[in-house]
Design a protein around this motif. Structure first.
Motif, short mmCIF file in Angstrom:
data_model
loop_
_atom_site.label_atom_id
_atom_site.label_comp_id
_atom_site.label_asym_id
_atom_site.label_seq_id
_atom_site.Cartn_x
_atom_site.Cartn_y
_atom_site.Cartn_z
N SER A 240 19.20 -1.02 -18.27
CA SER A 240 18.20 -1.88 -18.92
C SER A 240 16.96 -2.04 -18.05
CB SER A 240 18.81 -3.26 -19.22
OG SER A 240 19.97 -3.14 -20.01
N LEU A 241 17.17 -2.25 -16.76
CA LEU A 241 16.05 -2.46 -15.84
C LEU A 241 15.21 -1.19 -15.69
CD1 LEU A 241 17.81 -4.61 -13.11
CD2 LEU A 241 15.89 -5.34 -14.54
N VAL A 242 15.87 -0.05 -15.60
CA VAL A 242 15.14 1.21 -15.44
C VAL A 242 14.26 1.48 -16.66
CG1 VAL A 242 15.39 3.72 -15.32
CG2 VAL A 242 16.77 2.26 -13.83
N ILE A 243 14.82 1.27 -17.84
CA ILE A 243 14.04 1.48 -19.07
C ILE A 243 12.85 0.53 -19.11
CG2 ILE A 243 14.09 1.33 -21.59
CD1 ILE A 243 17.02 2.18 -21.49
N LEU A 244 13.10 -0.72 -18.76
CA LEU A 244 12.01 -1.71 -18.77
C LEU A 244 10.92 -1.32 -17.78
CD1 LEU A 244 10.96 -4.49 -19.77
CD2 LEU A 244 12.07 -5.47 -17.75
N MET A 245 11.29 -0.92 -16.58
CA MET A 245 10.30 -0.56 -15.56
C MET A 245 9.46 0.63 -16.00
SD MET A 245 12.47 -1.09 -12.04
CE MET A 245 11.11 -0.53 -11.02
N LEU A 246 10.10 1.60 -16.63
CA LEU A 246 9.35 2.76 -17.12
C LEU A 246 8.34 2.34 -18.18
CD1 LEU A 246 12.21 5.42 -17.34
CD2 LEU A 246 10.39 5.28 -15.62
N LEU A 247 8.76 1.45 -19.06
CA LEU A 247 7.85 0.96 -20.10
C LEU A 247 6.72 0.13 -19.50
CD1 LEU A 247 10.43 -0.09 -22.86
CD2 LEU A 247 8.93 1.91 -22.88
N GLN A 248 7.04 -0.67 -18.50
CA GLN A 248 6.02 -1.51 -17.87
C GLN A 248 5.00 -0.70 -17.09
OE1 GLN A 248 8.55 -4.08 -15.56
NE2 GLN A 248 8.29 -5.78 -16.98
N SER A 249 5.39 0.47 -16.63
CA SER A 249 4.48 1.29 -15.84
C SER A 249 3.45 2.01 -16.68
CB SER A 249 5.29 2.33 -15.05
OG SER A 249 6.23 1.71 -14.20
N VAL A 250 3.71 2.15 -17.97
CA VAL A 250 2.80 2.90 -18.84
C VAL A 250 1.41 2.27 -18.92
CG1 VAL A 250 2.41 3.68 -21.21
CG2 VAL A 250 4.66 3.95 -20.16
N PRO A 251 1.28 0.94 -19.16
CA PRO A 251 -0.07 0.37 -19.23
C PRO A 251 -0.88 0.56 -17.94
CG PRO A 251 1.51 -1.15 -20.16
CD PRO A 251 2.31 -0.06 -19.51
N GLY A 252 -0.22 0.38 -16.78
CA GLY A 252 -0.92 0.59 -15.52
C GLY A 252 -1.35 2.03 -15.33
N PHE A 253 -0.50 2.95 -15.74
CA PHE A 253 -0.83 4.37 -15.64
C PHE A 253 -2.00 4.72 -16.55
CE2 PHE A 253 -0.08 8.53 -17.73
CZ PHE A 253 -0.46 9.34 -16.68
N LEU A 254 -1.97 4.23 -17.79
CA LEU A 254 -3.06 4.51 -18.72
C LEU A 254 -4.36 3.89 -18.25
CD1 LEU A 254 -1.24 4.02 -22.16
CD2 LEU A 254 -1.85 6.16 -21.02
N SER A 255 -4.28 2.68 -17.70
CA SER A 255 -5.48 2.02 -17.18
C SER A 255 -6.10 2.83 -16.06
CB SER A 255 -5.13 0.61 -16.70
OG SER A 255 -6.24 0.01 -16.09
N SER A 256 -5.26 3.32 -15.16
CA SER A 256 -5.76 4.12 -14.05
C SER A 256 -6.33 5.45 -14.53
CB SER A 256 -4.63 4.37 -13.04
OG SER A 256 -5.08 5.18 -11.98
N ALA A 257 -5.65 6.06 -15.50
CA ALA A 257 -6.10 7.36 -16.00
C ALA A 257 -7.41 7.26 -16.76
CB ALA A 257 -5.02 7.96 -16.90
N LEU A 258 -7.58 6.17 -17.51
CA LEU A 258 -8.77 6.04 -18.34
C LEU A 258 -9.98 5.51 -17.58
CD1 LEU A 258 -7.17 4.56 -21.60
CD2 LEU A 258 -7.96 6.90 -21.21
N SER A 259 -9.73 4.66 -16.60
CA SER A 259 -10.85 4.03 -15.90
C SER A 259 -11.15 4.67 -14.56
CB SER A 259 -10.57 2.54 -15.68
OG SER A 259 -9.42 2.38 -14.87
N GLY A 260 -10.20 5.49 -14.06
CA GLY A 260 -10.43 6.12 -12.77
C GLY A 260 -10.31 5.17 -11.61
N LEU A 261 -9.57 4.06 -11.80
CA LEU A 261 -9.41 3.10 -10.73
C LEU A 261 -8.48 3.65 -9.67
CD1 LEU A 261 -8.97 -0.17 -12.82
CD2 LEU A 261 -11.04 0.65 -11.69
#
Length: 269
Positions: A240-261
């Motif tokens: 359960s925790l692994v699935i949640l962490m993978l899902l939680q990482s997606v917004p941060g990854f997309l933010s970094s990819a789109l904004s170049g932060l």
């Protein structure tokens, strides 16, 4: 005489029980969860009614307080130009103007308070419901027949260490007049963060001592909750925790990819 006294005592006891059933808040459990976690968590997981609201409300209030404390600090950093990119002097005049205009927009209350509060609150509540549902599903597939409300209760109170994290961050911001830029273990990834590195940074940002504390509380409560063997209960929790962490990482990854932060903020907080 004795019968009258006994009836009065039974009536008073019944009134107390009914009052406890109607009361959705249990602030009296906050310190015991920290001081005597095993005993308190087992008491919480034995409840057949929803008692998960208290920690969520407390953490939500701390999220709002943290945003109110961080807002003026962020404004000062922007106005003093402390967040200028290293190669700013090599930008063209037009690029410099665009950057300065963007920075000016970031000093508005919308960016300093409203968006951080809304995104953090959404992250908290979505994470709570996701983890509760995932945990109940994993335990059910492992053979548990516990009610889903007990999983919600356990997950809700296991998130209390995240409130302690917020308290520490609030105190740190008040003392140092700076904000946390690299949460968790994300500071170990430096340089140009792109692709898988951006996803790894978002994932590592979730991991700190408070998250480990939360995991310990989950492991303490999941076995009495589920009635399963320790290995089965812990495996279901880990999945359960692994699935949640993978899902939680997606917004941060997309933010970094789109904004170049060069750094990202996890969806949790």
């Amino acid at each position: 005489m004795h019968a009258t006294i006994r009836r009065k005592m039974e009536t008073a006891k019944t009134e107390i029980i009914e009052k406890q059933k109607k009361n959705p808040f249990h602030f009296e459990w906050i310190l015991p969860v920290i001081i005597k976690p095993r005993k308190t968590i087992e008491k919480i997981t034995s409840q057949e009614k929803p008692v998960w609201l208290t920690p969520l409300v407390v953490i939500s209030a701390l999220i709002i307080l943290a945003a109110l404390v961080a807002g003026p600090i962020k404004r000062n950093i922007i106005q003093m130009g402390l967040n200028m990119p290293e190669s700013f002097q090599y930008y063209s005049e037009e690029q410099q103007m665009q950057f300065m205009n963007a920075q000016a927009n970031r000093t508005s209350p919308l960016f300093l308070y409203v968006f951080p509060i809304l995104t953090s609150l959404a992250g908290l509540w979505v994470s709570f419901f996701l983890l509760s549902s995932l945990l109940h599903l994993s335990l059910t597939l492992a053979g548990s027949r516990s009610q889903n409300v007990r999983s919600y209760n356990l997950v809700g109170w296991s998130m209390l260490p995240l409130g302690v994290r917020l308290l520490v961050q609030i105190v740190a911001m008040l003392v140092t007049k700076t904000v946390v830029s690299n949460p968790g273990l994300s500071g170990f990834i430096t340089g140009d963060i792109k692709g898988f590195a951006a996803f790894a940074a978002a994932l590592l940002a979730l991991i700190d001592i408070y998250f480990i504390w939360q995991i310990i509380l989950l492991l303490v409560g999941v076995r009495p909750l589920s009635g399963l063997k320790r290995s089965s209960a812990w495996m279901a929790t880990a999945i359960s925790l692994v699935i949640l962490m993978l899902l939680q990482s997606v917004p941060g990854f997309l933010s970094s990819a789109l904004s170049g932060l060069t750094s990202s903020t996890p969806f949790y907080f």
